[in-house]
Design a protein around this motif. Structure first.
Motif, PDB file in Angstrom:
ATOM      1  N   VAL A  76     -56.421  26.478  -2.457  1.00 19.04           N
ATOM      2  CA  VAL A  76     -57.597  26.877  -1.571  1.00 19.04           C
ATOM      3  C   VAL A  76     -57.111  26.030  -0.274  1.00 19.04           C
ATOM      4  N   ASN A  77     -56.850  24.705  -0.488  1.00 20.52           N
ATOM      5  CA  ASN A  77     -56.813  23.905   0.298  1.00 20.52           C
ATOM      6  C   ASN A  77     -55.667  23.619   1.177  1.00 20.52           C
ATOM      7  N   SER A  78     -54.728  24.377   0.686  1.00 19.39           N
ATOM      8  CA  SER A  78     -53.184  24.157   1.246  1.00 19.39           C
ATOM      9  C   SER A  78     -53.040  24.214   2.843  1.00 19.39           C
ATOM     10  N   ARG A  79     -54.090  24.789   3.478  1.00 17.61           N
ATOM     11  CA  ARG A  79     -54.164  24.891   4.921  1.00 17.61           C
ATOM     12  C   ARG A  79     -54.274  23.705   5.593  1.00 17.61           C
ATOM     13  N   HIS A  80     -54.952  22.752   4.804  1.00 12.59           N
ATOM     14  CA  HIS A  80     -55.121  21.347   5.343  1.00 12.59           C
ATOM     15  C   HIS A  80     -53.705  20.602   5.569  1.00 12.59           C
ATOM     16  N   SER A  86     -50.281  18.246  12.785  1.00 16.17           N
ATOM     17  CA  SER A  86     -50.567  18.076  13.973  1.00 16.17           C
ATOM     18  C   SER A  86     -51.198  16.822  14.658  1.00 16.17           C
ATOM     19  N   PHE A  87     -51.694  16.086  13.687  1.00 17.40           N
ATOM     20  CA  PHE A  87     -52.217  14.621  14.062  1.00 17.40           C
ATOM     21  C   PHE A  87     -51.913  13.540  13.105  1.00 17.40           C
ATOM     22  N   LEU A 105     -60.959  15.944   7.318  1.00 26.10           N
ATOM     23  CA  LEU A 105     -60.364  16.867   8.028  1.00 26.10           C
ATOM     24  C   LEU A 105     -60.681  18.447   7.598  1.00 26.10           C
ATOM     25  N   THR A 106     -61.966  18.885   7.954  1.00 27.71           N
ATOM     26  CA  THR A 106     -62.229  20.096   7.361  1.00 27.71           C
ATOM     27  C   THR A 106     -61.909  21.262   8.380  1.00 27.71           C
ATOM     28  N   ASP A 107     -61.798  22.338   8.220  1.00 26.39           N
ATOM     29  CA  ASP A 107     -61.636  23.427   9.013  1.00 26.39           C
ATOM     30  C   ASP A 107     -62.399  23.224  10.481  1.00 26.39           C
TER      31      ASP A 107
END
Length: 230
Positions: A76-80, A86-87, A105-107
């Motif tokens: 579910v949180n793989s997008r993080h 990028s940071f 670092l949430t959406d």
């Protein structure tokens, strides 16, 4: 209020409205399941994963194994992982604050950090830190309010978890209005719908992220050129 705090507060106002509402929804659901305000706040403080917290509610009520919880959380949180890439340099420069920046670092915070334009004469790292901190505080306040309200007032919580979807919609519209290039927004929309149709609701997120990153990398120069236009 210091300049950095004021800028961060103004920047996070849209998220404040959303996070208070969604935090209240989460707190209500936690209370409805028999978990009091302490547990609701602890989860929002330590986990702080937005949509994953709503998924966790299903795990808590279903007796799911810890291994399943860990795997589902990763998916579910793989997008993080893509957000963090990028940071890397920005957070590394923040030294001791870097661990909290990663944790928070949430959406929505990622969206605000990406759209923040550094200003001369102020500490831009502090602005980024306060953006992350304020968003987290909004979520905690909403969680506490929801949990306490659920204790005092009976609520029908049917459909209340739709608040997360509503917030994503508002952020998308806000970015569409403020961004000079609509390529990122269109890319996310098209790849998301396409992968949803191709892979189904349970498997579409990883391929959507991979495809979106590939398209945005290919269009990087176009987007940057558009953003630099007056």
């Amino acid at each position: 209020m210091k300049t950095e705090q004021k800028i961060a507060f103004q920047k996070t106002l849209p998220v404040m409205a959303g996070y208070l509402s969604i935090g209240i929804a989460f707190g209500l659901l936690m209370q409805n399941m028999g978990y009091h305000v302490f547990w609701a706040l602890l989860i929002s403080l330590v986990l702080y994963a937005g949509s994953m917290q709503f998924v966790l509610l299903q795990f808590l009520s279903g007796g799911v194994s810890l291994l399943t919880v860990a795997v589902m959380t990763l998916l579910v949180n793989s997008r993080h992982m893509f957000y963090g890439l990028s940071f890397i340099d920005t957070f590394r420069q923040m030294k001791k604050k870097s661990l909290y920046m990663i944790h928070s670092l949430t959406d929505e915070t990622y969206s605000l950090l990406c759209s923040y334009e550094p200003k001369e004469g102020i500490d831009n790292q502090k602005v980024r830190f306060y953006i992350s901190l304020y968003d987290h505080i909004y979520w905690l306040i909403g969680t506490a309010l929801g949990s306490l309200a659920g204790t005092w007032i009976p609520f029908d919580t049917t459909g209340i978890d739709f608040a997360m979807t509503a917030l994503f919609t508002v952020i998308f519209i806000d970015q569409w209005k403020s961004a000079k290039s609509h390529i990122p927004a269109i890319t996310g929309l098209v790849t998301g719908i396409g992968c949803l149709l191709a892979f189904g609701p349970d498997r579409f997120l990883p391929p959507t992220l991979l495809l979106s990153v590939a398209v945005l990398l290919a269009c990087k120069n176009i987007v940057q050129k558009k953003d630099q236009e007056e």
